[in-house]
Design an enzyme around this catalytic site. Structure first.
Site, PDB file in Angstrom:
ATOM      1  NE  ARG A   1      93.042  51.132  60.614  1.00 27.60           N
ATOM      2  CZ  ARG A   1      92.970  51.305  59.292  1.00 27.60           C
ATOM      3  NH1 ARG A   1      93.837  50.653  58.502  1.00 27.60           N
ATOM      4  NH2 ARG A   1      92.057  52.092  58.757  1.00 27.60           N
TER       5      ARG A   1
ATOM      6  CB  VAL B   1      94.473  56.343  76.720  1.00 23.60           C
ATOM      7  CG1 VAL B   1      95.956  56.336  77.076  1.00 23.60           C
ATOM      8  CG2 VAL B   1      94.285  55.831  75.290  1.00 23.60           C
TER       9      VAL B   1
ATOM     10  CE1 TYR C   1      93.391  61.475  65.599  1.00 23.69           C
ATOM     11  CE2 TYR C   1      92.039  62.567  67.247  1.00 23.69           C
ATOM     12  CZ  TYR C   1      92.931  61.580  66.896  1.00 23.69           C
ATOM     13  OH  TYR C   1      93.397  60.679  67.844  1.00 23.69           O
TER      14      TYR C   1
ATOM     15  CG  HIS D   1      88.576  54.066  67.701  1.00 23.90           C
ATOM     16  ND1 HIS D   1      88.558  54.756  68.886  1.00 23.90           N
ATOM     17  CD2 HIS D   1      89.134  54.898  66.799  1.00 23.90           C
ATOM     18  CE1 HIS D   1      89.100  55.935  68.713  1.00 23.90           C
ATOM     19  NE2 HIS D   1      89.461  56.051  67.454  1.00 23.90           N
TER      20      HIS D   1
ATOM     21  CG  ASP E   1      87.907  49.042  52.845  1.00 27.15           C
ATOM     22  OD1 ASP E   1      88.226  48.516  51.770  1.00 27.15           O
ATOM     23  OD2 ASP E   1      87.205  48.475  53.716  1.00 27.15           O
TER      24      ASP E   1
ATOM     25  N   GLY F   1      88.840  58.511  80.047  1.00 27.77           N
ATOM     26  CA  GLY F   1      88.625  57.764  78.796  1.00 27.77           C
ATOM     27  C   GLY F   1      89.360  56.443  78.752  1.00 27.77           C
TER      28      GLY F   1
HETATM   29  P1  NAP Z   1      88.235  58.705  74.865  1.00 28.52           P
HETATM   30  O1  NAP Z   1      88.029  57.370  75.464  1.00 28.52           O
HETATM   31  O2  NAP Z   1      87.210  59.278  73.961  1.00 28.52           O
HETATM   32  O3  NAP Z   1      88.512  59.751  76.059  1.00 28.52           O
HETATM   33  C1  NAP Z   1      88.635  61.104  75.735  1.00 28.52           C
HETATM   34  C2  NAP Z   1      88.949  61.834  77.022  1.00 28.52           C
HETATM   35  O4  NAP Z   1      89.083  63.221  76.732  1.00 28.52           O
HETATM   36  C3  NAP Z   1      87.838  61.684  78.052  1.00 28.52           C
HETATM   37  O5  NAP Z   1      88.395  61.664  79.333  1.00 28.52           O
HETATM   38  C4  NAP Z   1      87.025  62.955  77.832  1.00 28.52           C
HETATM   39  O6  NAP Z   1      86.319  63.371  78.990  1.00 28.52           O
HETATM   40  C5  NAP Z   1      88.145  63.928  77.526  1.00 28.52           C
HETATM   41  N1  NAP Z   1      87.673  65.091  76.788  1.00 28.52           N
HETATM   42  C6  NAP Z   1      87.085  65.112  75.567  1.00 28.52           C
HETATM   43  N2  NAP Z   1      86.785  66.381  75.235  1.00 28.52           N
HETATM   44  C7  NAP Z   1      87.171  67.171  76.285  1.00 28.52           C
HETATM   45  C8  NAP Z   1      87.103  68.566  76.557  1.00 28.52           C
HETATM   46  N3  NAP Z   1      86.568  69.422  75.679  1.00 28.52           N
HETATM   47  N4  NAP Z   1      87.591  69.011  77.735  1.00 28.52           N
HETATM   48  C9  NAP Z   1      88.126  68.146  78.634  1.00 28.52           C
HETATM   49  N5  NAP Z   1      88.237  66.819  78.428  1.00 28.52           N
HETATM   50  C10 NAP Z   1      87.746  66.350  77.265  1.00 28.52           C
HETATM   51  O7  NAP Z   1      89.608  58.761  74.049  1.00 28.52           O
HETATM   52  P2  NAP Z   1      90.904  57.839  74.163  1.00 28.52           P
HETATM   53  O8  NAP Z   1      90.791  56.762  73.159  1.00 28.52           O
HETATM   54  O9  NAP Z   1      91.165  57.522  75.600  1.00 28.52           O
HETATM   55  O10 NAP Z   1      92.031  58.854  73.634  1.00 28.52           O
HETATM   56  C11 NAP Z   1      92.917  59.456  74.537  1.00 28.52           C
HETATM   57  C12 NAP Z   1      94.030  60.065  73.707  1.00 28.52           C
HETATM   58  O11 NAP Z   1      94.663  59.037  72.934  1.00 28.52           O
HETATM   59  C13 NAP Z   1      93.523  61.093  72.708  1.00 28.52           C
HETATM   60  O12 NAP Z   1      94.431  62.190  72.662  1.00 28.52           O
HETATM   61  C14 NAP Z   1      93.532  60.347  71.385  1.00 28.52           C
HETATM   62  O13 NAP Z   1      93.724  61.242  70.291  1.00 28.52           O
HETATM   63  C15 NAP Z   1      94.706  59.431  71.579  1.00 28.52           C
HETATM   64  N6  NAP Z   1      94.682  58.237  70.721  1.00 28.52           N
HETATM   65  C16 NAP Z   1      93.632  57.354  70.784  1.00 28.52           C
HETATM   66  C17 NAP Z   1      93.645  56.229  69.945  1.00 28.52           C
HETATM   67  C18 NAP Z   1      92.527  55.213  69.954  1.00 28.52           C
HETATM   68  O14 NAP Z   1      92.538  54.309  69.084  1.00 28.52           O
HETATM   69  N7  NAP Z   1      91.593  55.280  70.893  1.00 28.52           N
HETATM   70  C19 NAP Z   1      94.706  56.011  69.082  1.00 28.52           C
HETATM   71  C20 NAP Z   1      95.755  56.931  69.067  1.00 28.52           C
HETATM   72  C21 NAP Z   1      95.731  58.033  69.889  1.00 28.52           C
HETATM   73  P3  NAP Z   1      84.792  62.832  79.251  1.00 28.52           P
HETATM   74  O15 NAP Z   1      84.936  61.408  79.709  1.00 28.52           O
HETATM   75  O16 NAP Z   1      84.253  63.729  80.315  1.00 28.52           O
HETATM   76  O17 NAP Z   1      84.067  62.972  77.933  1.00 28.52           O
HETATM   77  O1  GFB Z   2      89.233  52.382  64.312  1.00 32.20           O
HETATM   78  P1  GFB Z   2      88.676  52.865  63.037  1.00 32.20           P
HETATM   79  O2  GFB Z   2      87.267  53.372  63.033  1.00 32.20           O
HETATM   80  O3  GFB Z   2      89.514  54.070  62.444  1.00 32.20           O
HETATM   81  O4  GFB Z   2      88.838  51.670  61.977  1.00 32.20           O
HETATM   82  P2  GFB Z   2      90.936  54.095  61.728  1.00 32.20           P
HETATM   83  C1  GFB Z   2      88.292  51.847  60.690  1.00 32.20           C
HETATM   84  C2  GFB Z   2      88.542  50.592  59.864  1.00 32.20           C
HETATM   85  O5  GFB Z   2      87.758  49.495  60.399  1.00 32.20           O
HETATM   86  C3  GFB Z   2      88.053  50.808  58.448  1.00 32.20           C
HETATM   87  C4  GFB Z   2      86.749  49.130  59.434  1.00 32.20           C
HETATM   88  O6  GFB Z   2      88.782  49.968  57.588  1.00 32.20           O
HETATM   89  C5  GFB Z   2      86.604  50.348  58.534  1.00 32.20           C
HETATM   90  O7  GFB Z   2      86.078  49.956  57.265  1.00 32.20           O
HETATM   91  N1  GFB Z   2      85.496  48.786  60.126  1.00 32.20           N
HETATM   92  C6  GFB Z   2      84.782  47.661  59.930  1.00 32.20           C
HETATM   93  C7  GFB Z   2      84.881  49.540  61.050  1.00 32.20           C
HETATM   94  N2  GFB Z   2      83.667  47.675  60.684  1.00 32.20           N
HETATM   95  C8  GFB Z   2      83.712  48.842  61.397  1.00 32.20           C
HETATM   96  C9  GFB Z   2      82.843  49.414  62.360  1.00 32.20           C
HETATM   97  O8  GFB Z   2      81.781  48.862  62.707  1.00 32.20           O
HETATM   98  N3  GFB Z   2      83.218  50.600  62.907  1.00 32.20           N
HETATM   99  C10 GFB Z   2      84.373  51.234  62.536  1.00 32.20           C
HETATM  100  N4  GFB Z   2      84.699  52.397  63.146  1.00 32.20           N
HETATM  101  N5  GFB Z   2      85.223  50.726  61.594  1.00 32.20           N
HETATM  102  C11 GFB Z   2      91.557  55.734  63.614  1.00 32.20           C
HETATM  103  C12 GFB Z   2      91.161  57.149  63.943  1.00 32.20           C
HETATM  104  O9  GFB Z   2      91.428  55.542  62.199  1.00 32.20           O
HETATM  105  O10 GFB Z   2      92.915  55.518  63.935  1.00 32.20           O
HETATM  106  C13 GFB Z   2      91.348  57.361  65.431  1.00 32.20           C
HETATM  107  O11 GFB Z   2      89.799  57.329  63.570  1.00 32.20           O
HETATM  108  C14 GFB Z   2      92.721  56.982  65.864  1.00 32.20           C
HETATM  109  O12 GFB Z   2      91.103  58.695  65.780  1.00 32.20           O
HETATM  110  C15 GFB Z   2      93.120  55.615  65.339  1.00 32.20           C
HETATM  111  O13 GFB Z   2      93.625  57.952  65.430  1.00 32.20           O
HETATM  112  C16 GFB Z   2      94.592  55.342  65.601  1.00 32.20           C
HETATM  113  O14 GFB Z   2      91.850  53.060  62.243  1.00 32.20           O
HETATM  114  O15 GFB Z   2      90.660  54.129  60.259  1.00 32.20           O
END
Ligand code: NAP
Ligand code: GFB
Length: 324
Positions: free
Chosen positions: A218, A21, A146, A189, A280, A19
């Site tokens: 954010r 990260v 979550y 996101h 929002d 993924g």
């Molecule tokens: P991502 O791009 O959606 O990647 C998710 C990863 O988890 C992929 O490698 C996926 O494999 C794997 N996965 C999902 N379901 C699975 C299952 N049932 N069994 C085995 N593997 C599984 O997510 P990411 O953004 O890299 O997030 C990685 C970590 O960072 C997560 O724990 C997330 O909660 C955390 N995090 C993300 C954000 C953010 O803004 N993105 C912010 C804070 C924390 P496949 O590729 O095969 O689907």
């Molecule tokens: O990244 P995001 O979807 O989630 O951002 P969170 C949501 C914010 O972006 C809201 C605005 O204020 C939305 O109104 N926004 C504007 C949009 N346009 C869009 C759009 O086209 N798509 C989306 N998705 N948002 C995340 C969690 O919460 O925080 C994740 O969902 C993760 O799992 C991350 O934990 C740290 O920032 O609200």
């Protein structure tokens, strides 16, 4: 951040390695000297094991016999997927997390670094939020499923330490973006979804439709910065208490600011429409990185505009393989 090896070479299993990260960690390991001599790093995807299933979890751990685990695997999505599927987020992530942590315990894994998220903090809180505040009240309702699953990782880490002395810990990133993100407009996101939307709008000559008012704020961390920090945490961070990995409070921007940065990066000059009928979500979740700075006072984050530019460039160059 130069590291010296202190013990026998690690064999590191990265769950969720395919993924956003995970790919950043892989880049840092393979291209930036993140791997030390004799170490083995294994990056998993669902093709290797569906970690919701305890049998498949055990099998992949038995196959690789890791000494260390970076646990990223999770059901992940943006605000609008969370609002639709809170139960699935809760159950899938509880199962994945317990399977990974319990299997690590059963197989004598030395250290696990799991990933929480800044969206799990209490919605009604003082600012800036810090690591001591995780359980001080209910999370924002949009992603309660979550958030509670993620909070249980912290509880479970403390239980493994208290009962077995395991040093299992967690990091708490704020919003992550970068190459290999999920650019799907419905489920991704905010930055990745808006990059895709802006690219489509530029191609079609139509306005960009931004969800919500654009006022929420954010802290965005570029995935490669996060990858470097997680590798450092695996090697050097020895507390059980989680560690926030984020840019500074003053680097927080509004969604509206981010929209303009994306338009600049894609040279989009068309209209931007804010659809206030759409949620929002959380208005702010300003986190403090003071604890991180006590460990790494000199770590340099990628400036947001530069990170957005690199992400847009990657997206355009890899449109055919990107998750859209
Ligand atoms: P991502 O791009 O959606 O990647 C998710 C990863 O988890 C992929 O490698 C996926 O494999 C794997 N996965 C999902 N379901 C699975 C299952 N049932 N069994 C085995 N593997 C599984 O997510 P990411 O953004 O890299 O997030 C990685 C970590 O960072 C997560 O724990 C997330 O909660 C955390 N995090 C993300 C954000 C953010 O803004 N993105 C912010 C804070 C924390 P496949 O590729 O095969 O689907
Ligand atoms: O990244 P995001 O979807 O989630 O951002 P969170 C949501 C914010 O972006 C809201 C605005 O204020 C939305 O109104 N926004 C504007 C949009 N346009 C869009 C759009 O086209 N798509 C989306 N998705 N948002 C995340 C969690 O919460 O925080 C994740 O969902 C993760 O799992 C991350 O934990 C740290 O920032 O609200």
């Amino acid at each position: 951040m130069a590291s010296e090896r202190k013990t026998a070479p690690m064999r590191v299993l990265v769950t969720g390695g395919s993924g956003l990260v995970g790919k950043a960690i892989e880049h840092a390991v393979q291209q930036e000297g993140g791997k030390l001599e004799g170490e083995e790093w294994i990056f998993l995807s669902t093709k290797d094991a569906n970690l919701v299933d305890v049998g498949q979890t055990r099998a992949v751990f038995e196959k690789h016999r890791p000494t260390h685990v970076i646990h990223l695997a999770a059901k992940v999505g943006g605000l609008f997927l969370h609002m639709k599927e809170n139960l699935h987020f809760l159950r899938d992530n509880i199962k994945i997390n317990d399977n990974v942590l319990q299997t690590a315990h059963e197989m004598g894994v030395t250290k696990v670094v799991s990933c929480l998220s800044s969206c799990i903090f209490p919605d009604k809180t003082t600012y800036p939020i810090d690591e001591t505040m995780i359980h001080n009240g209910p999370p924002h309702d949009s992603n309660f499923g979550y958030s509670h699953a993620k909070r249980m990782i912290d509880v479970q880490n403390r239980a493994y330490f208290q009962q077995f002395g395991h040093r299992y810990t967690a990091v708490i990133p704020t919003n992550v973006f970068g190459p290999y993100d999920n650019f799907n407009i419905e489920n991704g996101h905010v930055l990745s979804a808006l990059i895709n939307k802006t690219h489509k709008a530029k191609t079609a000559g139509t306005p960009v439709n931004v969800c919500g008012s654009g006022s929420p704020r954010r802290q965005f961390i570029y995935s490669l910065d996060l990858g470097r920090l997680i590798i450092w945490a695996l090697r050097e961070y020895d507390e059980i208490e989680p560690l926030i990995l984020s840019v500074a409070e003053e680097d927080e921007v509004s969604i509206k600011d981010a929209v303009h940065m994306i338009a600049d990066a894609l040279d989009f000059k068309g209209k931007v429409h804010f659809d206030t009928s759409m949620s929002d979500g959380q208005l702010k979740k300003t986190a403090s990185n003071a604890k991180l700075r006590r460990y790494l006072p000199d770590f340099t984050f990628t400036p947001l505009q530069k990170g957005i530019q690199m992400t847009c460039d990657w997206f355009i160059a890899n449109y055919d393989i990107a998750r859209t």
